[in-house]
Design a protein around this motif. Structure first.
Motif: not given
Length: 485
Positions: A202-211
Protein backbone atom coordinates in the motif's frame (compact mmCIF):
# COMPACT_ATOMS: atom_id res chain seq x y z
CA UNK A 1 15.63 -47.62 13.52
CA UNK A 2 13.16 -45.68 15.60
CA UNK A 3 12.78 -47.23 19.04
CA UNK A 4 9.68 -46.98 21.16
CA UNK A 5 9.42 -47.79 24.83
CA UNK A 6 6.16 -47.89 26.74
CA UNK A 7 5.01 -44.83 28.60
CA UNK A 8 5.29 -45.43 32.35
CA UNK A 9 3.76 -43.57 35.26
CA UNK A 10 4.05 -44.55 38.89
CA UNK A 11 1.57 -43.64 41.59
CA UNK A 12 -0.95 -45.17 43.92
CA UNK A 13 -1.76 -47.82 41.35
CA UNK A 14 1.70 -49.36 41.50
CA UNK A 15 0.98 -51.78 44.33
CA UNK A 16 -2.08 -53.48 42.77
CA UNK A 17 -0.14 -53.94 39.55
CA UNK A 18 2.16 -56.30 41.41
CA UNK A 19 -0.76 -58.66 41.83
CA UNK A 20 -1.04 -59.16 38.09
CA UNK A 21 -0.14 -62.69 37.07
CA UNK A 22 0.41 -63.44 33.41
CA UNK A 23 0.07 -60.97 30.57
CA UNK A 24 -1.09 -62.03 27.14
CA UNK A 25 -1.02 -60.47 23.71
CA UNK A 26 1.78 -58.93 21.61
CA UNK A 27 4.46 -56.83 23.27
CA UNK A 28 4.98 -53.35 21.84
CA UNK A 29 7.86 -52.85 19.43
CA UNK A 30 8.19 -49.59 17.54
CA UNK A 31 8.09 -49.73 13.74
CA UNK A 32 11.49 -49.93 12.08
CA UNK A 33 12.07 -46.99 9.76
CA UNK A 34 15.13 -45.77 7.89
CA UNK A 35 16.31 -42.42 9.29
CA UNK A 36 18.44 -40.14 7.08
CA UNK A 37 21.92 -39.36 8.35
CA UNK A 38 21.76 -35.71 7.27
CA UNK A 39 19.41 -33.21 5.67
CA UNK A 40 19.94 -32.54 1.97
CA UNK A 41 18.56 -29.04 1.55
CA UNK A 42 21.17 -26.25 1.28
CA UNK A 43 21.61 -23.82 4.14
CA UNK A 44 24.21 -21.22 5.09
CA UNK A 45 23.42 -21.42 8.81
CA UNK A 46 25.17 -23.53 11.39
CA UNK A 47 23.03 -26.29 12.92
CA UNK A 48 20.94 -24.96 15.81
CA UNK A 49 17.58 -26.07 17.18
CA UNK A 50 14.97 -23.42 18.02
CA UNK A 51 14.05 -22.65 21.61
CA UNK A 52 10.69 -21.92 23.25
CA UNK A 53 9.48 -18.44 22.37
CA UNK A 54 10.96 -18.82 18.88
CA UNK A 55 8.77 -16.03 17.44
CA UNK A 56 10.71 -13.43 19.48
CA UNK A 57 13.68 -13.95 17.15
CA UNK A 58 11.86 -11.93 14.46
CA UNK A 59 12.27 -8.77 16.56
CA UNK A 60 8.63 -7.58 16.56
CA UNK A 61 7.12 -6.66 19.96
CA UNK A 62 3.64 -6.58 18.44
CA UNK A 63 4.04 -10.10 17.07
CA UNK A 64 5.18 -11.19 20.53
CA UNK A 65 2.03 -9.81 22.15
CA UNK A 66 -0.23 -11.37 19.51
CA UNK A 67 1.30 -14.82 19.96
CA UNK A 68 1.06 -14.58 23.74
CA UNK A 69 -2.63 -13.67 23.38
CA UNK A 70 -3.17 -16.69 21.12
CA UNK A 71 -1.51 -19.01 23.65
CA UNK A 72 -4.02 -17.88 26.28
CA UNK A 73 -7.22 -17.30 24.32
CA UNK A 74 -7.06 -19.23 21.06
CA UNK A 75 -10.13 -21.47 20.93
CA UNK A 76 -8.34 -24.45 19.38
CA UNK A 77 -5.65 -24.29 22.08
CA UNK A 78 -8.29 -24.14 24.83
CA UNK A 79 -10.13 -27.08 23.29
CA UNK A 80 -6.95 -29.16 23.14
CA UNK A 81 -6.20 -28.38 26.80
CA UNK A 82 -9.71 -29.45 27.81
CA UNK A 83 -9.25 -32.68 25.87
CA UNK A 84 -6.04 -33.26 27.82
CA UNK A 85 -7.89 -32.74 31.10
CA UNK A 86 -10.49 -35.30 30.05
CA UNK A 87 -7.79 -37.79 29.06
CA UNK A 88 -6.05 -37.40 32.42
CA UNK A 89 -9.34 -37.98 34.20
CA UNK A 90 -9.86 -41.12 32.13
CA UNK A 91 -6.67 -42.55 33.67
CA UNK A 92 -8.41 -42.58 37.04
CA UNK A 93 -11.42 -44.31 35.54
CA UNK A 94 -9.33 -46.93 33.76
CA UNK A 95 -7.15 -47.54 36.80
CA UNK A 96 -10.03 -48.09 39.21
CA UNK A 97 -10.49 -51.85 38.41
CA UNK A 98 -6.95 -52.42 39.70
CA UNK A 99 -8.11 -51.41 43.18
CA UNK A 100 -10.69 -53.16 45.40
CA UNK A 101 -14.25 -51.90 45.33
CA UNK A 102 -15.58 -51.30 48.86
CA UNK A 103 -19.16 -50.43 49.76
CA UNK A 104 -20.83 -49.93 53.12
CA UNK A 105 -24.45 -50.05 54.23
CA UNK A 106 -26.47 -49.87 57.42
CA UNK A 107 -30.10 -50.37 58.41
CA UNK A 108 -32.43 -50.18 61.38
CA UNK A 109 -35.84 -51.88 61.63
CA UNK A 110 -38.69 -51.40 64.15
CA UNK A 111 -41.86 -53.53 64.13
CA UNK A 112 -44.88 -53.72 66.50
CA UNK A 113 -47.68 -56.37 66.30
CA UNK A 114 -50.64 -57.65 68.42
CA UNK A 115 -50.83 -61.09 70.17
CA UNK A 116 -53.71 -62.65 68.18
CA UNK A 117 -57.01 -63.78 69.94
CA UNK A 118 -56.60 -61.66 73.01
CA UNK A 119 -56.15 -58.71 70.84
CA UNK A 120 -59.25 -59.59 68.82
CA UNK A 121 -61.51 -59.96 71.92
CA UNK A 122 -60.33 -56.73 73.37
CA UNK A 123 -61.07 -54.92 70.13
CA UNK A 124 -64.60 -56.52 70.16
CA UNK A 125 -65.28 -55.46 73.76
CA UNK A 126 -64.17 -51.98 72.93
CA UNK A 127 -66.59 -51.80 70.05
CA UNK A 128 -69.59 -53.08 72.08
CA UNK A 129 -69.18 -51.36 75.39
CA UNK A 130 -66.76 -48.57 74.63
CA UNK A 131 -64.09 -50.02 76.94
CA UNK A 132 -60.42 -50.71 76.32
CA UNK A 133 -59.31 -54.30 75.55
CA UNK A 134 -56.69 -56.13 77.53
CA UNK A 135 -54.64 -57.49 74.49
CA UNK A 136 -50.79 -57.21 74.40
CA UNK A 137 -48.49 -55.95 71.58
CA UNK A 138 -45.01 -57.35 70.69
CA UNK A 139 -42.16 -55.03 69.59
CA UNK A 140 -39.16 -56.13 67.52
CA UNK A 141 -35.92 -54.15 66.93
CA UNK A 142 -33.23 -55.10 64.41
CA UNK A 143 -30.01 -53.24 63.52
CA UNK A 144 -27.28 -54.12 61.03
CA UNK A 145 -24.10 -52.63 59.53
CA UNK A 146 -22.30 -54.20 56.56
CA UNK A 147 -19.17 -53.67 54.48
CA UNK A 148 -18.47 -55.48 51.21
CA UNK A 149 -15.19 -55.60 49.27
CA UNK A 150 -14.77 -56.96 45.76
CA UNK A 151 -11.57 -57.34 43.79
CA UNK A 152 -10.92 -58.81 40.36
CA UNK A 153 -7.54 -60.48 40.06
CA UNK A 154 -5.87 -59.02 37.00
CA UNK A 155 -4.26 -62.37 36.26
CA UNK A 156 -4.09 -61.83 32.48
CA UNK A 157 -3.27 -58.12 32.57
CA UNK A 158 -6.57 -56.97 31.06
CA UNK A 159 -7.14 -54.16 33.55
CA UNK A 160 -3.50 -53.14 33.48
CA UNK A 161 -3.63 -52.89 29.69
CA UNK A 162 -6.72 -50.69 29.95
CA UNK A 163 -4.81 -48.39 32.30
CA UNK A 164 -1.78 -48.43 30.02
CA UNK A 165 -3.95 -47.50 27.04
CA UNK A 166 -5.49 -44.62 29.00
CA UNK A 167 -2.03 -43.37 30.00
CA UNK A 168 -0.88 -43.51 26.38
CA UNK A 169 -4.00 -41.67 25.22
CA UNK A 170 -3.40 -38.98 27.84
CA UNK A 171 0.17 -38.60 26.62
CA UNK A 172 -1.15 -38.34 23.05
CA UNK A 173 -3.56 -35.62 24.18
CA UNK A 174 -0.68 -33.77 25.81
CA UNK A 175 1.37 -33.93 22.62
CA UNK A 176 -1.67 -32.91 20.56
CA UNK A 177 -2.06 -29.80 22.73
CA UNK A 178 1.56 -28.91 21.97
CA UNK A 179 0.98 -29.50 18.24
CA UNK A 180 -2.12 -27.29 18.23
CA UNK A 181 -0.29 -24.54 20.13
CA UNK A 182 2.64 -24.64 17.67
CA UNK A 183 0.27 -24.53 14.69
CA UNK A 184 -1.61 -21.51 16.05
CA UNK A 185 1.62 -19.69 16.92
CA UNK A 186 2.84 -20.17 13.35
CA UNK A 187 -0.53 -19.04 11.96
CA UNK A 188 -0.36 -15.82 13.97
CA UNK A 189 3.14 -15.13 12.64
CA UNK A 190 2.32 -15.77 8.97
CA UNK A 191 -0.93 -13.76 9.17
CA UNK A 192 0.84 -10.84 10.84
CA UNK A 193 3.56 -10.87 8.18
CA UNK A 194 0.86 -10.81 5.52
CA UNK A 195 -0.57 -7.68 7.18
CA UNK A 196 2.85 -6.03 7.02
CA UNK A 197 3.29 -7.06 3.38
CA UNK A 198 0.01 -5.41 2.40
CA UNK A 199 1.01 -2.30 4.32
CA UNK A 200 4.26 -2.18 2.37
CA UNK A 201 2.47 -2.72 -0.94
CA UNK A 202 0.00 0.00 0.00
CA UNK A 203 2.89 2.38 0.76
CA UNK A 204 4.47 1.53 -2.60
CA UNK A 205 1.17 2.16 -4.38
CA UNK A 206 0.73 5.55 -2.71
CA UNK A 207 4.32 6.50 -3.50
CA UNK A 208 3.99 5.59 -7.15
CA UNK A 209 0.63 7.34 -7.35
CA UNK A 210 2.17 10.54 -5.99
CA UNK A 211 5.01 10.29 -8.49
CA UNK A 212 2.61 9.64 -11.36
CA UNK A 213 0.41 12.57 -10.34
CA UNK A 214 3.48 14.82 -10.17
CA UNK A 215 4.49 13.81 -13.69
CA UNK A 216 0.91 14.34 -14.90
CA UNK A 217 0.89 17.87 -13.49
CA UNK A 218 4.19 18.55 -15.27
CA UNK A 219 2.88 17.21 -18.58
CA UNK A 220 -0.27 19.29 -18.31
CA UNK A 221 1.85 22.38 -17.86
CA UNK A 222 4.00 21.40 -20.83
CA UNK A 223 0.85 20.73 -22.89
CA UNK A 224 -0.32 24.28 -22.22
CA UNK A 225 3.09 25.51 -23.29
CA UNK A 226 2.86 23.44 -26.45
CA UNK A 227 5.79 21.21 -25.59
CA UNK A 228 3.86 17.88 -25.53
CA UNK A 229 0.75 16.73 -27.29
CA UNK A 230 -2.62 15.74 -25.83
CA UNK A 231 -2.18 11.90 -26.25
CA UNK A 232 0.92 12.09 -24.05
CA UNK A 233 -1.06 13.75 -21.28
CA UNK A 234 -3.92 11.27 -21.71
CA UNK A 235 -1.53 8.33 -21.46
CA UNK A 236 -0.13 9.58 -18.17
CA UNK A 237 -3.64 10.29 -16.85
CA UNK A 238 -4.59 6.70 -17.64
CA UNK A 239 -1.58 5.47 -15.65
CA UNK A 240 -2.60 7.65 -12.68
CA UNK A 241 -6.12 6.23 -12.79
CA UNK A 242 -4.80 2.67 -12.99
CA UNK A 243 -2.51 3.08 -9.99
CA UNK A 244 -5.26 4.76 -7.96
CA UNK A 245 -7.60 1.83 -8.73
CA UNK A 246 -5.24 -0.69 -7.09
CA UNK A 247 -5.39 1.02 -3.69
CA UNK A 248 -8.93 0.00 -2.54
CA UNK A 249 -8.17 -3.68 -3.16
CA UNK A 250 -4.95 -3.44 -1.15
CA UNK A 251 -6.79 -1.73 1.70
CA UNK A 252 -9.44 -4.47 1.64
CA UNK A 253 -6.86 -7.27 1.72
CA UNK A 254 -4.98 -5.52 4.50
CA UNK A 255 -8.07 -5.22 6.68
CA UNK A 256 -9.17 -8.80 6.02
CA UNK A 257 -5.78 -10.14 7.12
CA UNK A 258 -5.87 -7.95 10.23
CA UNK A 259 -9.35 -9.24 11.04
CA UNK A 260 -8.06 -12.79 10.66
CA UNK A 261 -5.81 -12.17 13.65
CA UNK A 262 -8.96 -11.84 15.76
CA UNK A 263 -10.00 -15.48 15.57
CA UNK A 264 -6.39 -16.56 16.14
CA UNK A 265 -6.07 -14.48 19.31
CA UNK A 266 -9.58 -15.24 20.55
CA UNK A 267 -10.86 -11.69 20.22
CA UNK A 268 -13.73 -10.17 18.31
CA UNK A 269 -12.45 -7.86 15.53
CA UNK A 270 -13.93 -4.85 17.30
CA UNK A 271 -11.54 -5.38 20.23
CA UNK A 272 -8.44 -6.03 18.14
CA UNK A 273 -5.97 -3.28 17.39
CA UNK A 274 -3.07 -3.97 15.04
CA UNK A 275 -0.45 -1.26 14.79
CA UNK A 276 1.41 -2.91 11.90
CA UNK A 277 4.61 -1.69 10.35
CA UNK A 278 6.89 -2.93 7.59
CA UNK A 279 8.52 -6.20 6.63
CA UNK A 280 11.76 -4.27 6.41
CA UNK A 281 11.77 -4.09 10.22
CA UNK A 282 11.51 -7.86 10.65
CA UNK A 283 14.69 -9.83 11.30
CA UNK A 284 15.07 -13.30 9.78
CA UNK A 285 17.38 -15.31 12.04
CA UNK A 286 19.60 -18.03 10.56
CA UNK A 287 17.94 -21.43 10.94
CA UNK A 288 19.12 -24.98 10.43
CA UNK A 289 18.22 -28.22 12.24
CA UNK A 290 20.74 -30.67 13.62
CA UNK A 291 20.71 -34.38 12.85
CA UNK A 292 17.51 -35.88 11.40
CA UNK A 293 17.33 -38.45 14.22
CA UNK A 294 17.03 -35.60 16.72
CA UNK A 295 13.99 -34.28 14.91
CA UNK A 296 11.84 -37.19 16.07
CA UNK A 297 12.07 -36.04 19.69
CA UNK A 298 11.33 -32.42 18.77
CA UNK A 299 8.09 -32.91 16.88
CA UNK A 300 5.00 -33.17 19.12
CA UNK A 301 2.95 -34.67 16.27
CA UNK A 302 5.42 -37.58 15.96
CA UNK A 303 5.29 -38.12 19.73
CA UNK A 304 1.50 -38.03 19.57
CA UNK A 305 1.44 -40.66 16.81
CA UNK A 306 3.75 -42.92 18.80
CA UNK A 307 1.72 -42.55 22.01
CA UNK A 308 -1.44 -43.39 20.08
CA UNK A 309 0.30 -46.48 18.71
CA UNK A 310 1.32 -47.58 22.21
CA UNK A 311 -2.26 -47.16 23.39
CA UNK A 312 -3.56 -49.18 20.45
CA UNK A 313 -1.13 -51.99 21.29
CA UNK A 314 -2.37 -52.03 24.89
CA UNK A 315 -5.95 -52.23 23.63
CA UNK A 316 -5.07 -55.26 21.51
CA UNK A 317 -3.51 -56.95 24.54
CA UNK A 318 -6.66 -56.28 26.54
CA UNK A 319 -8.76 -57.81 23.77
CA UNK A 320 -6.59 -60.96 23.97
CA UNK A 321 -7.04 -61.11 27.75
CA UNK A 322 -10.84 -61.04 27.36
CA UNK A 323 -10.70 -64.62 26.05
CA UNK A 324 -9.35 -65.89 29.39
CA UNK A 325 -11.20 -66.47 32.68
CA UNK A 326 -11.78 -63.65 35.10
CA UNK A 327 -11.34 -64.31 38.81
CA UNK A 328 -13.17 -62.21 41.37
CA UNK A 329 -12.74 -62.23 45.16
CA UNK A 330 -15.62 -60.94 47.25
CA UNK A 331 -15.66 -60.54 51.01
CA UNK A 332 -18.26 -59.09 53.33
CA UNK A 333 -18.38 -58.34 57.01
CA UNK A 334 -20.81 -56.72 59.36
CA UNK A 335 -22.78 -56.73 62.57
CA UNK A 336 -26.36 -57.59 63.37
CA UNK A 337 -28.12 -57.09 66.70
CA UNK A 338 -31.53 -56.50 68.26
CA UNK A 339 -30.16 -53.67 70.36
CA UNK A 340 -28.31 -50.67 69.02
CA UNK A 341 -25.98 -50.49 72.00
CA UNK A 342 -24.78 -54.06 71.40
CA UNK A 343 -24.50 -53.80 67.60
CA UNK A 344 -20.72 -53.76 67.50
CA UNK A 345 -20.14 -56.42 70.12
CA UNK A 346 -17.94 -59.33 68.98
CA UNK A 347 -20.88 -61.69 69.20
CA UNK A 348 -22.83 -59.67 66.64
CA UNK A 349 -20.16 -59.97 63.90
CA UNK A 350 -20.86 -61.69 60.59
CA UNK A 351 -18.16 -62.59 58.05
CA UNK A 352 -18.23 -64.22 54.62
CA UNK A 353 -15.85 -64.69 51.68
CA UNK A 354 -16.59 -65.82 48.14
CA UNK A 355 -14.43 -66.39 45.07
CA UNK A 356 -15.82 -66.77 41.58
CA UNK A 357 -14.46 -67.64 38.16
CA UNK A 358 -16.05 -66.63 34.87
CA UNK A 359 -14.98 -68.06 31.52
CA UNK A 360 -16.44 -66.85 28.19
CA UNK A 361 -17.82 -69.85 26.28
CA UNK A 362 -20.00 -68.42 23.52
CA UNK A 363 -20.17 -64.68 22.79
CA UNK A 364 -21.59 -64.79 19.28
CA UNK A 365 -18.29 -63.62 17.80
CA UNK A 366 -18.17 -60.44 19.92
CA UNK A 367 -14.74 -61.14 21.43
CA UNK A 368 -13.21 -62.21 18.11
CA UNK A 369 -14.73 -59.24 16.33
CA UNK A 370 -13.42 -56.83 18.96
CA UNK A 371 -9.94 -58.30 18.67
CA UNK A 372 -9.99 -57.98 14.88
CA UNK A 373 -11.17 -54.37 15.13
CA UNK A 374 -8.41 -53.53 17.60
CA UNK A 375 -5.79 -55.22 15.41
CA UNK A 376 -6.93 -53.26 12.36
CA UNK A 377 -6.88 -50.04 14.39
CA UNK A 378 -3.32 -50.81 15.48
CA UNK A 379 -2.19 -51.35 11.89
CA UNK A 380 -3.87 -48.09 10.93
CA UNK A 381 -2.01 -46.30 13.73
CA UNK A 382 1.26 -47.84 12.53
CA UNK A 383 0.68 -46.29 9.11
CA UNK A 384 -0.16 -42.94 10.71
CA UNK A 385 3.00 -43.07 12.79
CA UNK A 386 5.18 -43.87 9.79
CA UNK A 387 3.50 -41.08 7.84
CA UNK A 388 4.12 -38.62 10.69
CA UNK A 389 7.82 -39.50 10.70
CA UNK A 390 8.23 -39.15 6.93
CA UNK A 391 6.15 -35.96 6.99
CA UNK A 392 8.48 -34.50 9.62
CA UNK A 393 11.53 -35.01 7.40
CA UNK A 394 9.62 -33.70 4.38
CA UNK A 395 8.49 -30.56 6.20
CA UNK A 396 12.03 -29.69 7.24
CA UNK A 397 13.49 -30.30 3.77
CA UNK A 398 10.70 -28.28 2.13
CA UNK A 399 11.03 -25.35 4.52
CA UNK A 400 14.82 -25.25 4.27
CA UNK A 401 14.65 -25.34 0.48
CA UNK A 402 12.07 -22.54 0.40
CA UNK A 403 14.04 -20.39 2.85
CA UNK A 404 17.32 -20.85 0.97
CA UNK A 405 15.99 -19.87 -2.44
CA UNK A 406 13.68 -17.16 -1.11
CA UNK A 407 16.74 -15.55 0.48
CA UNK A 408 18.54 -15.66 -2.88
CA UNK A 409 15.49 -14.27 -4.68
CA UNK A 410 15.15 -11.39 -2.24
CA UNK A 411 18.80 -10.46 -2.69
CA UNK A 412 18.54 -10.55 -6.49
CA UNK A 413 15.25 -8.67 -6.44
CA UNK A 414 16.80 -5.90 -4.35
CA UNK A 415 19.37 -5.45 -7.12
CA UNK A 416 16.56 -5.36 -9.70
CA UNK A 417 14.73 -2.63 -7.75
CA UNK A 418 17.90 -0.55 -7.45
CA UNK A 419 18.49 -0.75 -11.19
CA UNK A 420 14.85 -0.01 -11.99
CA UNK A 421 14.99 3.08 -9.75
CA UNK A 422 18.19 4.24 -11.48
CA UNK A 423 16.57 3.69 -14.89
CA UNK A 424 13.52 5.73 -13.87
CA UNK A 425 15.66 8.58 -12.54
CA UNK A 426 17.61 8.62 -15.82
CA UNK A 427 14.44 8.56 -17.91
CA UNK A 428 12.96 11.49 -16.00
CA UNK A 429 16.15 13.50 -16.47
CA UNK A 430 16.16 12.73 -20.20
CA UNK A 431 12.49 13.69 -20.45
CA UNK A 432 13.20 17.10 -18.95
CA UNK A 433 16.12 17.49 -21.34
CA UNK A 434 13.86 16.56 -24.26
CA UNK A 435 15.95 13.57 -25.25
CA UNK A 436 13.16 10.96 -24.81
CA UNK A 437 9.39 11.09 -24.83
CA UNK A 438 7.12 10.35 -21.90
CA UNK A 439 6.60 6.70 -22.93
CA UNK A 440 10.14 5.92 -21.77
CA UNK A 441 9.32 7.32 -18.34
CA UNK A 442 6.03 5.42 -18.20
CA UNK A 443 7.75 2.14 -19.00
CA UNK A 444 10.37 2.80 -16.35
CA UNK A 445 7.67 3.57 -13.77
CA UNK A 446 5.80 0.36 -14.52
CA UNK A 447 9.03 -1.66 -14.30
CA UNK A 448 9.90 -0.14 -10.93
CA UNK A 449 6.41 -0.72 -9.56
CA UNK A 450 6.47 -4.35 -10.66
CA UNK A 451 9.94 -4.94 -9.22
CA UNK A 452 9.03 -3.33 -5.90
CA UNK A 453 5.93 -5.49 -5.53
CA UNK A 454 7.93 -8.59 -6.45
CA UNK A 455 10.53 -7.67 -3.84
CA UNK A 456 7.78 -7.36 -1.26
CA UNK A 457 6.43 -10.79 -2.14
CA UNK A 458 9.91 -12.35 -2.00
CA UNK A 459 10.37 -10.89 1.51
CA UNK A 460 7.05 -12.34 2.56
CA UNK A 461 7.98 -15.71 1.04
CA UNK A 462 11.23 -15.72 2.96
CA UNK A 463 9.51 -14.92 6.25
CA UNK A 464 6.83 -17.55 5.67
CA UNK A 465 9.55 -20.10 4.93
CA UNK A 466 11.33 -19.15 8.16
CA UNK A 467 8.11 -19.61 10.16
CA UNK A 468 7.47 -22.95 8.46
CA UNK A 469 11.01 -24.08 9.29
CA UNK A 470 10.54 -23.13 12.94
CA UNK A 471 7.31 -25.12 12.92
CA UNK A 472 8.89 -28.07 11.08
CA UNK A 473 11.66 -28.22 13.69
CA UNK A 474 9.12 -28.36 16.50
CA UNK A 475 9.28 -24.72 17.53
CA UNK A 476 11.48 -25.40 20.55
CA UNK A 477 9.34 -28.27 21.86
CA UNK A 478 11.24 -31.25 23.28
CA UNK A 479 9.86 -34.61 24.42
CA UNK A 480 9.46 -34.34 28.24
CA UNK A 481 11.93 -36.50 30.14
CA UNK A 482 9.20 -38.01 32.29
CA UNK A 483 7.46 -39.31 29.17
CA UNK A 484 9.78 -42.18 28.38
CA UNK A 485 9.22 -44.16 25.24
Amino acid sequence: MIGARPLVRFGLLATPLLLAGCVVGPSFHGPKLAVPTAFLSPSRAAPAWPKPGWWRNFGSPELDSLVEAAKLHNFSVIEAIDQLEAANAQIEVSGSPLLPSITGSGSGNFQQAGTGAAGASSRSAFSQFGGVGSGKNSTTHSYSANFQASYELDFWGKNYDALRAAQANAAAAQFNAATVALTEEASVATTYFQVLAYEDELAIAHHNLDAAQGLLAQLKAEFKAGVVDEPTVAQQAALVASERATIPNLVSELRQQALGLGILTGKAPEFLRVKGGSLNDIVVPPLRPGLPAQLLERRPDVAEAEATLIGANATVRGAFASFFPSITLTGSGGWQSTALNTLFNPGSALLSAVSSLSQPIFEGGALTGTLNVDRATYREDVAKYEQAVVQAFTDVETAMTALHYATDQEHLQQIAVQRAQAALDGARAQLQAGVVDVSTVLNAEETLLSDENTLEQSRLTRLDAAVNLYKAMGGGWVLPKNEVR
